[in-house]
Enzyme design. Structure first.
Site, PDB file in Angstrom:
ATOM      1  N   GLN A 172       0.815  -1.225   0.000  1.00  0.00           N
ATOM      2  CA  GLN A 172       0.000   0.000   0.000  1.00  0.00           C
ATOM      3  C   GLN A 172       0.841   1.264   0.000  1.00  0.00           C
ATOM      4  O   GLN A 172       0.391   2.317  -0.441  1.00  0.00           O
ATOM      5  CB  GLN A 172      -0.952   0.015   1.206  1.00  0.00           C
ATOM      6  CG  GLN A 172      -2.100  -0.969   1.092  1.00  0.00           C
ATOM      7  CD  GLN A 172      -3.067  -0.658  -0.047  1.00  0.00           C
ATOM      8  OE1 GLN A 172      -3.074   0.438  -0.624  1.00  0.00           O
ATOM      9  NE2 GLN A 172      -3.890  -1.634  -0.401  1.00  0.00           N
ATOM     10  N   THR A 230       7.256 -19.498 -16.746  1.00  0.00           N
ATOM     11  CA  THR A 230       7.449 -18.435 -17.735  1.00  0.00           C
ATOM     12  C   THR A 230       6.846 -17.148 -17.184  1.00  0.00           C
ATOM     13  O   THR A 230       5.711 -17.139 -16.707  1.00  0.00           O
ATOM     14  CB  THR A 230       6.768 -18.829 -19.060  1.00  0.00           C
ATOM     15  OG1 THR A 230       7.336 -20.066 -19.476  1.00  0.00           O
ATOM     16  CG2 THR A 230       6.968 -17.767 -20.130  1.00  0.00           C
ATOM     17  N   CYS A 317     -10.439  -7.650   0.366  1.00  0.00           N
ATOM     18  CA  CYS A 317     -10.446  -9.108   0.439  1.00  0.00           C
ATOM     19  C   CYS A 317     -11.412  -9.584   1.518  1.00  0.00           C
ATOM     20  O   CYS A 317     -11.955 -10.667   1.447  1.00  0.00           O
ATOM     21  CB  CYS A 317      -9.046  -9.625   0.739  1.00  0.00           C
ATOM     22  SG  CYS A 317      -7.795  -8.730  -0.161  1.00  0.00           S
TER      23      CYS A 317
HETATM   24  N1  PLP Z   1      -0.795  -6.513   1.116  1.00  0.00           N
HETATM   25  C1  PLP Z   1      -1.597  -5.451   1.281  1.00  0.00           C
HETATM   26  C2  PLP Z   1      -1.325  -4.483   2.387  1.00  0.00           C
HETATM   27  C3  PLP Z   1      -2.691  -5.273   0.436  1.00  0.00           C
HETATM   28  O1  PLP Z   1      -3.501  -4.224   0.619  1.00  0.00           O
HETATM   29  C4  PLP Z   1      -2.929  -6.223  -0.591  1.00  0.00           C
HETATM   30  C5  PLP Z   1      -4.110  -6.080  -1.476  1.00  0.00           C
HETATM   31  O2  PLP Z   1      -5.103  -5.538  -1.131  1.00  0.00           O
HETATM   32  C6  PLP Z   1      -2.051  -7.296  -0.729  1.00  0.00           C
HETATM   33  C7  PLP Z   1      -0.996  -7.409   0.147  1.00  0.00           C
HETATM   34  C8  PLP Z   1      -2.232  -8.331  -1.794  1.00  0.00           C
HETATM   35  O3  PLP Z   1      -1.761  -7.871  -3.028  1.00  0.00           O
HETATM   36  P1  PLP Z   1      -2.271  -8.556  -4.394  1.00  0.00           P
HETATM   37  O4  PLP Z   1      -3.691  -8.119  -4.586  1.00  0.00           O
HETATM   38  O5  PLP Z   1      -1.339  -8.031  -5.443  1.00  0.00           O
HETATM   39  O6  PLP Z   1      -2.138 -10.024  -4.203  1.00  0.00           O
END
Ligand code: PLP
Length: 369
Positions: A172, A230, A317
């Site tokens: 972030q 790859t 998420c």
């Molecule tokens: N770490 C943080 C602090 C995040 O906010 C996120 C995604 O929201 C991730 C890791 C994961 O990244 P990615 O979506 O590229 O897997």
């Protein structure tokens, strides 16, 4: 649409897309192939590696491209030594906290590093962790929900003095605040492309010579053997371009975001019952998370969506789970207030007019009469 959810993902910058397109159509060769097409692609990928390295002040050989921040975080935790203990903060993204949990199920001792009401790791918590003698510690640089920035350089200095490996999730923070890997003094750092106007499905783990990673993917020996398969060439080229643009435009983007954040927070201060989380802590210039007494954050999110505004009620998420945010819980926020949380995260193309429009909508939704 008013898009205020750049911590979830950002739109691809037109200049990034333009850089990627030839590698989807014309230069489709495999970067491991020895003939000309392959060599052209390899050389473009090397340039992208240099661009990503330059954004965080490292050598290109310290960059392992991954499928995103999640994979980079998972890969970082493989640096744990056999039977050894590890510690992660209570506000980590699930892509750190879940693999850490998983390691604890496999017999590694896991300790959580507590944060204060501002979401900051305290010296007391750090002292406790140092006594616990883990071999690996992970503390994120900036939190995805509150935007709170940790003093990682200070923690890393103390931890490394004791021979402890340090990882930081900088997903972030990247492109929003200046990051220098060596100044931070960490051993590993995770990055993601789609948070800086690059494409989804691409990220990187930065590492130093003290780290011994165990590759999660075995096969063709790509990327110094640390990540077989790859490479996702178009996405990597895009990540490189996005990193270059972030480096050149960082100051201007941060200043713009901060102006918008100040405007929004000044307006929010006039609405009774609104509480800005970690207001007085150092935070990302683009992020504001607030709670509204007596409101349901997800309900408000839906209503804003109907009016064409995209915000988040917490981590993308975790949204839809209906549970109050573990980050806010770790900061001692009550479940009721945490459930009312709305996160607004700006990007480089948002405007003051959008903030004013958002505030009007919010006021009407909170007090419909
Ligand atoms: N770490 C943080 C602090 C995040 O906010 C996120 C995604 O929201 C991730 C890791 C994961 O990244 P990615 O979506 O590229 O897997």
């Amino acid at each position: 649409m008013i898009y205020f959810d750049h911590n979830a993902t950002t739109p691809i910058d037109d200049r990034v897309l333009e850089a990627m397109l030839p590698f989807l159509k014309t230069f489709y060769g495999n970067p491991s192939s020895l003939y000309r097409q392959g060599r052209i692609v390899r050389s473009a990928m090397d340039s992208a590696r240099e661009q990503v390295a330059a954004l965080v002040g490292v050598q290109p050989t310290q960059v392992i491209f991954t499928s995103g921040g999640t994979e980079a975080n998972n890969l970082a935790l493989t640096a744990i030594k056999p039977q050894a203990a590890l510690a992660v903060s209570t506000i980590e993204h699930p892509s750190v906290s879940e693999p850490a949990e998983n390691l604890s199920h496999q017999g590694h001792d896991l300790k959580l590093i507590a944060v204060d009401h501002n979401g900051l790791v305290t010296q007391q918590a750090l002292d406790k962790i140092i006594k616990f003698k883990p071999t690996l510690v992970s503390i994120m640089l900036a939190n995805n929900e509150t935007g709170v920035i940790q003093n990682v350089a200070n923690y890393a200095h103390q931890l490394r003095d004791k021979g402890i490996l340090v990882h930081t999730d900088a997903v972030q923070a990247l492109g929003k605040i200046p990051i220098d890997f060596n100044q931070l003094g960490v051993n590993m750092m995770s990055l993601s492309s789609h948070k800086i106007y690059g494409s989804k499905g691409c990220g990187a783990l930065i590492f130093d010579k003290d780290v011994s990673l165990k590759p999660m993917l075995l096969g063709g020996g790509q990327q110094q053997g640390f990540r077989a398969g790859t490479e996702n060439v178009p996405a990597i080229i895009g990540f490189g371009k996005a990193a270059e643009l972030a480096r050149l435009e960082l100051a201007q983007r941060a200043e713009h975001s901060l102006k918008l954040r100040t405007l929004l927070e000044d307006h929010l201060a006039t609405i009774p019952g609104i509480f800005i989380f970690a207001k007085n802590a150092e935070r990302l210039p683009n992020t504001v998370q607030f709670g509204i007494e007596g409101m349901d954050g997800e309900m408000l999110l839906m209503k804003l969506d109907q009016k064409g505004v995209a915000v988040s009620s917490g981590s993308a998420c975790a949204s839809g789970g209906g549970k109050p945010s573990p980050v806010l819980a770790a900061m001692g926020v009550t479940p009721e207030l945490a459930k009312s949380a709305i996160r607004v995260s700006f990007g480089k193309d948002n405007t003051k007019a959008e903030i004013n429009q958002f505030i009007e909508l919010l006021k009407n939704l909170i007090n419909p009469d």
